[in-house]
Enzyme design. Structure first.
Site, PDB file in Angstrom:
ATOM      1  N   TYR A  51       0.839  -1.197   0.000  1.00 54.30           N
ATOM      2  CA  TYR A  51       0.000   0.000   0.000  1.00 54.30           C
ATOM      3  C   TYR A  51       0.878   1.252   0.000  1.00 54.30           C
ATOM      4  CZ  TYR A  51      -4.068   2.906   1.123  1.00 54.30           C
ATOM      5  OH  TYR A  51      -5.064   3.847   1.087  1.00 54.30           O
ATOM      6  N   SER A 150     -18.317  -2.444  -7.760  1.00 51.61           N
ATOM      7  CA  SER A 150     -17.526  -2.320  -6.535  1.00 51.61           C
ATOM      8  C   SER A 150     -18.217  -1.378  -5.559  1.00 51.61           C
ATOM      9  CB  SER A 150     -16.134  -1.782  -6.869  1.00 51.61           C
ATOM     10  OG  SER A 150     -16.233  -0.444  -7.347  1.00 51.61           O
ATOM     11  N   VAL A 152     -17.117   1.531  -4.448  1.00 52.40           N
ATOM     12  CA  VAL A 152     -17.076   2.883  -5.011  1.00 52.40           C
ATOM     13  C   VAL A 152     -18.031   2.984  -6.196  1.00 52.40           C
ATOM     14  CG1 VAL A 152     -15.654   4.597  -6.194  1.00 52.40           C
ATOM     15  CG2 VAL A 152     -14.734   3.373  -4.220  1.00 52.40           C
ATOM     16  N   ARG A 173     -19.058  -9.264 -15.425  1.00 51.36           N
ATOM     17  CA  ARG A 173     -19.927 -10.437 -15.440  1.00 51.36           C
ATOM     18  C   ARG A 173     -21.312 -10.076 -15.965  1.00 51.36           C
ATOM     19  NH1 ARG A 173     -18.477 -10.534  -9.988  1.00 51.36           N
ATOM     20  NH2 ARG A 173     -20.645 -10.820  -9.338  1.00 51.36           N
ATOM     21  N   TYR A 236      -8.151   5.620  -9.416  1.00 55.52           N
ATOM     22  CA  TYR A 236      -8.154   5.519  -7.958  1.00 55.52           C
ATOM     23  C   TYR A 236      -7.886   4.100  -7.468  1.00 55.52           C
ATOM     24  CZ  TYR A 236     -12.912   3.602  -8.312  1.00 55.52           C
ATOM     25  OH  TYR A 236     -14.005   2.816  -8.603  1.00 55.52           O
ATOM     26  N   GLY A 237      -7.689   3.171  -8.403  1.00 56.04           N
ATOM     27  CA  GLY A 237      -7.417   1.793  -8.030  1.00 56.04           C
ATOM     28  C   GLY A 237      -6.763   1.053  -9.181  1.00 56.04           C
ATOM     29  N   MET A 239      -7.223  -2.762  -9.780  1.00 58.62           N
ATOM     30  CA  MET A 239      -7.675  -4.114  -9.473  1.00 58.62           C
ATOM     31  C   MET A 239      -7.034  -5.171 -10.357  1.00 58.62           C
ATOM     32  SD  MET A 239     -11.732  -3.535  -8.750  1.00 58.62           S
ATOM     33  CE  MET A 239     -12.305  -2.500  -7.409  1.00 58.62           C
ATOM     34  N   TRP A 262      -6.279   9.635  -4.327  1.00 56.66           N
ATOM     35  CA  TRP A 262      -5.991   8.774  -3.185  1.00 56.66           C
ATOM     36  C   TRP A 262      -6.664   9.380  -1.970  1.00 56.66           C
ATOM     37  CZ3 TRP A 262      -0.727   8.235  -0.239  1.00 56.66           C
ATOM     38  CH2 TRP A 262      -0.786   7.118   0.603  1.00 56.66           C
TER      39      TRP A 262
END
Length: 324
Positions: A51, A150, A152, A173, A236-237, A239, A262
């Site tokens: 992180y 998700s 968010v 999906r 912001y991510g 995954m 962040w």
């Protein structure tokens, strides 16, 4: 009891449930009896040592959670015993007790759902900040995002709808298409090239000026493809754990603005009154049910190994939450 780790590594291997004696709060400190705390990807990355901030050992994870004030120092002014609160900063919320200064917590309305309240600070706040702070949007404008199922992502759908905005949502999906449409997503398509074409056809000539990226890799490229010239991509991510690679054409011919967000940095830098200014309307929307984040399973903290294993799996239908 608290969940603690003494070295970075695989969460299911390095975490331990340990007993401890919570300190007595002094002066402006309060002791909070934690009730619920979600397992966020940032929590798992923190344990792994990947992180943006590194742990000091022994370390207690837990970015967010809700609890009740159990004891206060003799100079506390803003909180009272019995108040329902959330932590404003990562305080090690995977613990039965947290002791910190009173300004490290925010009081919540009593009639808010407790499990929902435990998720208020990270996902809805991230969604709110990204919608408000990167582009000026008009009523009816679209926000496009990946990982739309998700925490968010679902918050973005609900907040955008409340604000009079629309959303284009990419998911992995097929069964999520109907689910997110029912939640309020205006356009929900699969995260592939066919989905891009479908989204473009459904949106028509309306320019997409703000895209929110939580995945990276090819998924981020699809967001850049659908963005209008001079649009903004906010990452912001990650995954997919794949780097964000930007083809020259998106910079030269579309002049896209590439930004990052962040939440932890904002929380570290923003004054407490500014943080509360964001949390107050979000808490009210959550209390009224306008924002409701999906929850897959709530585990007692004693079953943390099973909870973390579940949180690491794909195909979940919401957040995994620890109950203390």
């Amino acid at each position: 009891m608290r969940l603690c780790f003494h070295e970075s590594g695989k969460p299911t291997e390095v975490l331990r449930l340990e007993s401890f004696e919570p300190p007595v709060p002094e002066r402006h400190e309060v002791r909070v009896r934690m009730l619920y705390a979600p397992i966020n990807p940032a929590d798992l990355n923190y344990i792994e040592g990947t992180y943006g901030r590194q742990p000091t050992f022994p370390a207690v994870p837990g970015n967010e959670g809700c609890g009740r004030v159990e004891a206060i120092g003799d100079e506390v002014e803003s909180l009272a015993v019995g108040d329902l609160v959330i932590a404003l900063h990562p305080l090690g919320c995977w613990s039965q007790y947290v002791v910190a200064a009173e300004n490290r917590f925010a009081k919540l309305p009593e009639d808010i759902d407790l499990a929902q309240a435990s998720m208020l600070r990270v996902n809805p706040t991230t969604a709110w900040q990204m919608i408000h702070n990167f582009r000026e949007l008009d009523l009816g404008d679209f926000v496009v995002q990946n990982a739309a199922n998700s925490g968010v992502g679902t918050a973005v759908i609900q907040i955008a709808r409340h604000l009079g905005l629309k959303t284009v949502n990419f998911v992995r999906r097929p069964e999520l298409v109907a689910e997110l449409t029912e939640l309020g997503g205006d356009v929900v398509v699969l995260d592939n090239e066919t989905g891009v074409a479908q989204a473009q056809a459904l949106v028509g000539p309306h320019p997409l000026r703000l895209a929110l990226n939580a995945v990276g890799g090819d998924s981020a490229l699809r967001l850049m493809e659908i963005l209008a010239p001079k649009g903004t991509l906010v990452t912001y991510g990650a995954m997919s754990r794949r780097s964000l690679k930007i083809p020259n054409k998106y910079l030269i011919f579309k002049d896209l603005e590439i930004r990052g967000y962040w939440l932890s940095r904002w929380l570290d830098e923003a004054p407490h009154h500014e943080i509360r200014t964001v949390l107050q309307p979000l808490a009210d929307l959550m209390r009224k049910g306008v924002i409701k984040l999906p929850v897959d399973t709530i585990y007692p903290v004693a079953d943390f190994q099973q909870a973390i294993t579940h949180a690491l799996e794909g195909g979940r239908n919401g957040k995994i939450i620890l109950k203390f």
